[in-house]
Design a protein around this motif. Structure first.
Motif, mmCIF file in Angstrom:
data_model
loop_
_atom_site.group_PDB
_atom_site.id
_atom_site.type_symbol
_atom_site.label_atom_id
_atom_site.label_comp_id
_atom_site.label_asym_id
_atom_site.label_seq_id
_atom_site.Cartn_x
_atom_site.Cartn_y
_atom_site.Cartn_z
ATOM 1 N N HIS A 71 1.029 -1.105 0.025
ATOM 2 C CA HIS A 71 -0.076 0.023 -0.171
ATOM 3 C C HIS A 71 0.852 1.188 -0.051
ATOM 4 O O HIS A 71 0.484 2.318 0.035
ATOM 5 C CB HIS A 71 -0.869 0.096 1.013
ATOM 6 C CG HIS A 71 -0.265 0.089 2.421
ATOM 7 N ND1 HIS A 71 0.216 -1.128 3.237
ATOM 8 C CD2 HIS A 71 -0.085 0.822 3.512
ATOM 9 C CE1 HIS A 71 0.759 -0.872 4.301
ATOM 10 N NE2 HIS A 71 0.660 0.561 4.482
ATOM 11 N N LYS B 107 1.551 3.685 -6.761
ATOM 12 C CA LYS B 107 0.401 3.350 -7.569
ATOM 13 C C LYS B 107 0.322 3.025 -9.106
ATOM 14 O O LYS B 107 -0.230 2.514 -9.753
ATOM 15 C CB LYS B 107 -1.024 3.945 -7.055
ATOM 16 C CG LYS B 107 -1.089 5.433 -7.557
ATOM 17 C CD LYS B 107 -2.469 5.985 -6.867
ATOM 18 C CE LYS B 107 -2.624 7.475 -7.289
ATOM 19 N NZ LYS B 107 -3.709 8.115 -6.841
ATOM 20 N N THR C 161 -4.121 -3.600 1.294
ATOM 21 C CA THR C 161 -4.615 -2.638 2.135
ATOM 22 C C THR C 161 -4.586 -1.014 1.560
ATOM 23 O O THR C 161 -3.336 -0.824 0.827
ATOM 24 C CB THR C 161 -4.045 -2.677 3.470
ATOM 25 O OG1 THR C 161 -4.175 -4.112 4.095
ATOM 26 C CG2 THR C 161 -4.580 -1.662 4.547
ATOM 27 N N GLU C 162 -5.660 -0.420 1.316
ATOM 28 C CA GLU C 162 -5.700 0.944 0.922
ATOM 29 C C GLU C 162 -4.770 1.734 1.789
ATOM 30 O O GLU C 162 -4.792 1.775 2.783
ATOM 31 C CB GLU C 162 -6.910 1.393 0.727
ATOM 32 C CG GLU C 162 -7.126 2.715 -0.104
ATOM 33 C CD GLU C 162 -6.880 2.465 -1.589
ATOM 34 O OE1 GLU C 162 -6.499 3.678 -2.171
ATOM 35 O OE2 GLU C 162 -7.258 1.404 -2.190
ATOM 36 N N TYR C 163 -4.054 2.629 1.003
ATOM 37 C CA TYR C 163 -3.146 3.701 1.632
ATOM 38 C C TYR C 163 -4.380 4.468 2.142
ATOM 39 O O TYR C 163 -5.151 5.081 1.662
ATOM 40 C CB TYR C 163 -2.020 4.185 0.652
ATOM 41 C CG TYR C 163 -1.369 5.457 1.173
ATOM 42 C CD1 TYR C 163 -0.698 5.313 2.326
ATOM 43 C CD2 TYR C 163 -1.799 6.767 0.562
ATOM 44 C CE1 TYR C 163 0.006 6.464 2.906
ATOM 45 C CE2 TYR C 163 -0.934 7.892 1.139
ATOM 46 C CZ TYR C 163 -0.029 7.587 2.076
ATOM 47 O OH TYR C 163 0.340 8.831 2.615
ATOM 48 N N LYS C 164 -3.666 4.981 3.503
ATOM 49 C CA LYS C 164 -4.423 5.859 4.009
ATOM 50 C C LYS C 164 -3.868 7.286 4.158
ATOM 51 O O LYS C 164 -2.861 7.465 4.766
ATOM 52 C CB LYS C 164 -4.857 5.358 5.550
ATOM 53 C CG LYS C 164 -5.741 4.346 5.826
ATOM 54 C CD LYS C 164 -5.823 3.955 7.296
ATOM 55 C CE LYS C 164 -6.527 2.517 7.437
ATOM 56 N NZ LYS C 164 -6.399 2.111 8.669
ATOM 57 N N GLU D 101 -5.208 -7.600 -4.545
ATOM 58 C CA GLU D 101 -5.670 -6.323 -3.687
ATOM 59 C C GLU D 101 -4.895 -6.324 -2.344
ATOM 60 O O GLU D 101 -4.630 -7.266 -1.808
ATOM 61 C CB GLU D 101 -7.099 -6.523 -3.310
ATOM 62 C CG GLU D 101 -8.039 -6.558 -4.802
ATOM 63 C CD GLU D 101 -7.625 -5.076 -5.679
ATOM 64 O OE1 GLU D 101 -7.770 -4.135 -4.723
ATOM 65 O OE2 GLU D 101 -7.801 -4.966 -6.799
#
Length: 411
Positions: free
Chosen positions: A351, A355, A366-369, A364
């Motif tokens: 993540h 990108k 974990t989405e970057y926060k 897939e």
């Protein structure tokens, strides 16, 4: 006034005192190859000549400046022809001036005992003399003479009727003697030269005595000689003392060493670069302004130049010396680099990768926060696969604020 026996040599008690190694070697006539390393005027040539006289060997002298390979071979071959005699001491003054080829020519004669080598140098033998030569020699470091030692030599020169000025009525004021003993910076040759100039240039008084006052000696000396050579240990020793004084929060000592370097003609840009390093190595985030001050001083040195940039260096030196200290940043990067070099290389978490270059078909993740979208512009997420604490803020200066903030975020 050069000493003729060991007992006449003043100073160097650490190697010539009763029971010390060099004295034992000389008195027992068990001489081996010797490298004498020390500042000018401390007695290197004197010791070599005393050794030759004490051991009753042939004494041949070469100069590292004037002698070449042919001179070395000629002397060593002659010594080989005379091996059954008293033996030959080959004294090479300024041996550091010999290049590698010249030192290599000398090596076989030293190794098989054709000659006993005594080399004299003001340069560190570990850097300027071939390892095969130093490994076959005893290396003795001589120290600059103390003011008391120099004062003793001055009094001896004035009282010696055979080789000194004992036959000429003279009077050296205590104040003048102490001044000359201190001002020569441990160099006996410098002190005796100044005394000789004073004796030859000062007329006798009405009482028939040459009065050597403080004013007379000051005029003969002209100015203090600063022992500082950019190619010798003094250069590195002084900058080391400078940085350690800053690290030790002693602005007075730091300013003194800065003054010595500038007076001796050191490149101010070299000093400025060391200040920039110290600002991060020793002050760090305890005072983040330190790096700005140091970089500004470095730029000022380029823009202003000497002598005025001494003011900029002095300002940066006193600022860094009085600033709160922390080496937390320095320790953090050292530890992190050591981990990488040891093979503990972590992959970048998915993540956190760019990108735009994400591999096609990758799973897939974990989405970057984005931290700015959260309260206090902070959100907990994984930044290393195997977390480890490298940066440990201290309680010094602004770093105490950093430590407090990091502690609150961790809760």
């Amino acid at each position: 006034m050069r000493p003729r026996t060991i007992d006449e040599v003043v100073g160097q008690d650490h190697i010539l005192g009763e029971g010390k190694l060099l004295r034992r070697v000389i008195e027992a006539d068990r001489l081996t190859n010797i490298i004498l390393y020390g500042p000018p005027g401390c007695g290197k040539t004197t010791l070599a000549e005393v050794v030759a006289k004490t051991t009753k060997r042939n004494f041949v002298r070469l100069s590292g400046v004037l002698s070449g390979v042919a001179d070395i071979r000629k002397i060593c071959e002659r010594a080989r022809d005379e091996l059954g005699g008293r033996g030959t001491i080959l004294f090479i003054d300024e041996i550091h001036r010999f290049n590698k080829s010249q030192q290599d020519v000398l090596l076989p004669y030293v190794e098989d005992g054709t000659v006993v080598l005594i080399g004299a140098t003001t340069h560190n033998p570990n850097f300027f003399i071939n390892t095969p030569l130093t490994s076959r020699s005893l290396v003795f470091e001589l120290h600059a003479l103390s003011p008391d030692d120099v004062a003793k030599l001055l009094e001896r020169a004035l009282s010696d009727r055979e080789r000194g000025y004992g036959a000429t009525p003279s009077e050296l004021d205590f104040e003048a003697r102490d001044f000359l003993a201190a001002i020569c910076d441990g160099d006996a040759r410098h002190a005796l030269t100044a005394l000789e100039i004073a004796m030859r240039s000062t007329p006798k008084g009405e009482d028939g005595v040459v009065h050597l006052t403080l004013e007379v000696i000051q005029e003969c000396v002209q100015r203090r000689q600063v022992r500082y050579d950019k190619k010798e240990g003094g250069h590195y020793d002084t900058i080391s003392a400078f940085i350690k004084s800053i690290r030790g929060t002693d602005p007075d000592a730091a300013i003194y060493w800065l003054g010595k370097m500038l007076t001796a003609g050191e490149d101010p840009r070299f000093i400025a670069r060391r200040l920039v390093i110290s600002a991060s190595e020793d002050i760090g985030n305890a005072d983040p302004r330190g790096i700005s001050v140091a970089v500004a001083a470095m730029q000022a040195c380029e823009f202003v130049g000497m002598p005025e940039c001494a003011l900029n260096l002095a300002q940066a030196t006193t600022y860094l010396a009085t600033a709160p200290k922390s080496n937390a940043s320095c320790m953090a990067i050292s530890e992190a680099m050591a981990d990488v070099e040891s093979g503990a290389v972590q992959p970048v978490p998915e993540h956190l990768k760019n990108k735009h270059v994400k591999a096609i078909g990758s799973a897939e993740v974990t989405e970057y926060k984005y931290p700015h979208n959260f309260a206090n512009h902070f959100v907990k997420q994984e930044y290393m696969s195997v977390p480890k604490k490298y940066y440990r803020p201290t309680d010094q200066g602004y770093e105490a604020t950093i430590a407090k903030r990091m502690a609150s975020l961790a809760n």
